[in-house]
Motif scaffolding. Sequence first.
Motif, mmCIF file in Angstrom:
data_model
loop_
_atom_site.group_PDB
_atom_site.id
_atom_site.type_symbol
_atom_site.label_atom_id
_atom_site.label_comp_id
_atom_site.label_asym_id
_atom_site.label_seq_id
_atom_site.Cartn_x
_atom_site.Cartn_y
_atom_site.Cartn_z
ATOM 1 N N ASN A 1 -12.971 -84.688 90.004
ATOM 2 C CA ASN A 1 -12.295 -85.680 90.844
ATOM 3 C C ASN A 1 -11.303 -86.515 90.044
ATOM 4 O O ASN A 1 -10.235 -86.872 90.547
ATOM 5 N N PRO B 1 -17.916 -77.085 90.596
ATOM 6 C CA PRO B 1 -16.485 -77.260 90.915
ATOM 7 C C PRO B 1 -15.655 -77.641 89.690
ATOM 8 O O PRO B 1 -15.149 -78.762 89.580
ATOM 9 N N LEU C 1 -18.309 -82.247 89.181
ATOM 10 C CA LEU C 1 -17.540 -82.804 90.314
ATOM 11 C C LEU C 1 -16.933 -84.156 89.951
ATOM 12 O O LEU C 1 -15.797 -84.449 90.325
ATOM 13 N N HIS D 1 -13.980 -80.598 97.682
ATOM 14 C CA HIS D 1 -14.721 -81.731 97.115
ATOM 15 C C HIS D 1 -15.368 -82.565 98.225
ATOM 16 O O HIS D 1 -16.476 -83.073 98.068
#
Length: 409
Positions: A238, A102, A234, A134
């Motif tokens: 974030n 991601p 990830l 997510h």
Amino acid sequence: MPDLDTRARAILARNDRGGYTVPTAGLYPYQWNWDSVFAAMGFAEHDLPRAWAEIETLFSGQWANGMVPHILFHKVDPSYFPGPDVWGGTGPLPSSGISQPPIAATFIRALYERDRPAGEAHVRALVPKLCDWHRWFFDWRGEDGAICVSHPWETGRDNTPDWDAPFAAIQPEGIDDYARRDTSHVAEDERPRSYDYDRYLYLVKIGRESRWDEAHIKSASPFRVADPTMTFTLLRANRDLLALCQAMGEPNCEIESWITALAAGSEHLWNPDIGSYDCLDIRTGRHSGVISNASHLAWYAGVGGDRMLGHYDRIMGAVRFGMPSTDPGHHAYEPRRYWRGPVWAMMNWLIAIGLAEAGHAARAEALRRNTADVIATGGFAEYFDPRDGSPAGGRDFTWTAATWLAWAS
Ligand code: 2M8
């Protein structure tokens, strides 16, 4: 180098299928998830609206459960196997049933920073989609804050030696006869072995037969491995998603809790026996013992301080072109076989982002120059031999061209 710039832009134009790019014609004739994010960054150098279109087409394939597939099969093309019928994806477009690293939120933020007024409406529409995606990772791939995969293809590092032990425990029974297409485009010794393909298809079969029921896959699949590519991208994504929320005036404490969990979860990927981050097989509790290019994404995630620095300097000192996808000192290193040794330009870019942010500007710049050299030597190949920079895999490759335009040149 103007000539290489022109060639790189021409590759993006040639691989453009209208709103999305293919990684390269023939070998990969569909839209791949993280390839598209790199493509967008390449387009952004000369055509920002086209960059946003690339991302938006990717998210048009998002499933109801939040998952953003690793392949979108916009137009069926028999030059690739396995196609949409083998996957049996259950989303709004024909797709695979797994995701990919991601990295989107990070680069959506970068697109937004280039031109905020032009990016604002795109970001507002994309933020909820990114949050859903997510959250899907936490729901179905989280193990104590480390992020797992249910299939090697999810990490994008398809045949890294990280999977050798988990694969040895799999008996790929009941798979239909199949004909690979990849080896009609690329030399066999630069691709995964049949042994690996049998297991890839066995894991696809488990997912397809459950209609991609993640609860079933999580409990029943023999393959569940926590991975640095997923966990580190990830974690980084974030932080960038949180910044985007704040820019939109929508602070989000759910994301803050994800960041805390992932930072703690990263620790589970630390293997004290080799002094490196690596993969952790959730089914056996064993580390892979492999130092890969993904291990060096710790800086990109902002974890671990300089724990990887000794390995980084040792490995870069051992090859003419880095960062090899597997430590050349590892017994499974194969310098031309796909993710078991070759250099991947876009991985170097991610590593260099992390190095620069951690205060290692000279190393980041050296890696950029080394990547520019390997592209000047081998062209816009899918990957490169670390010994001499010779090209391997597909040619006229979108993410190599995009990496050139947006970073290496
Ligand atoms: C490679 O993976 C595909 C399956 O997803 C394949 O070999 O068929 C990987 O290098 C992956 O990281 C990449 O996204 C994809 C397209 O470039 O090719």
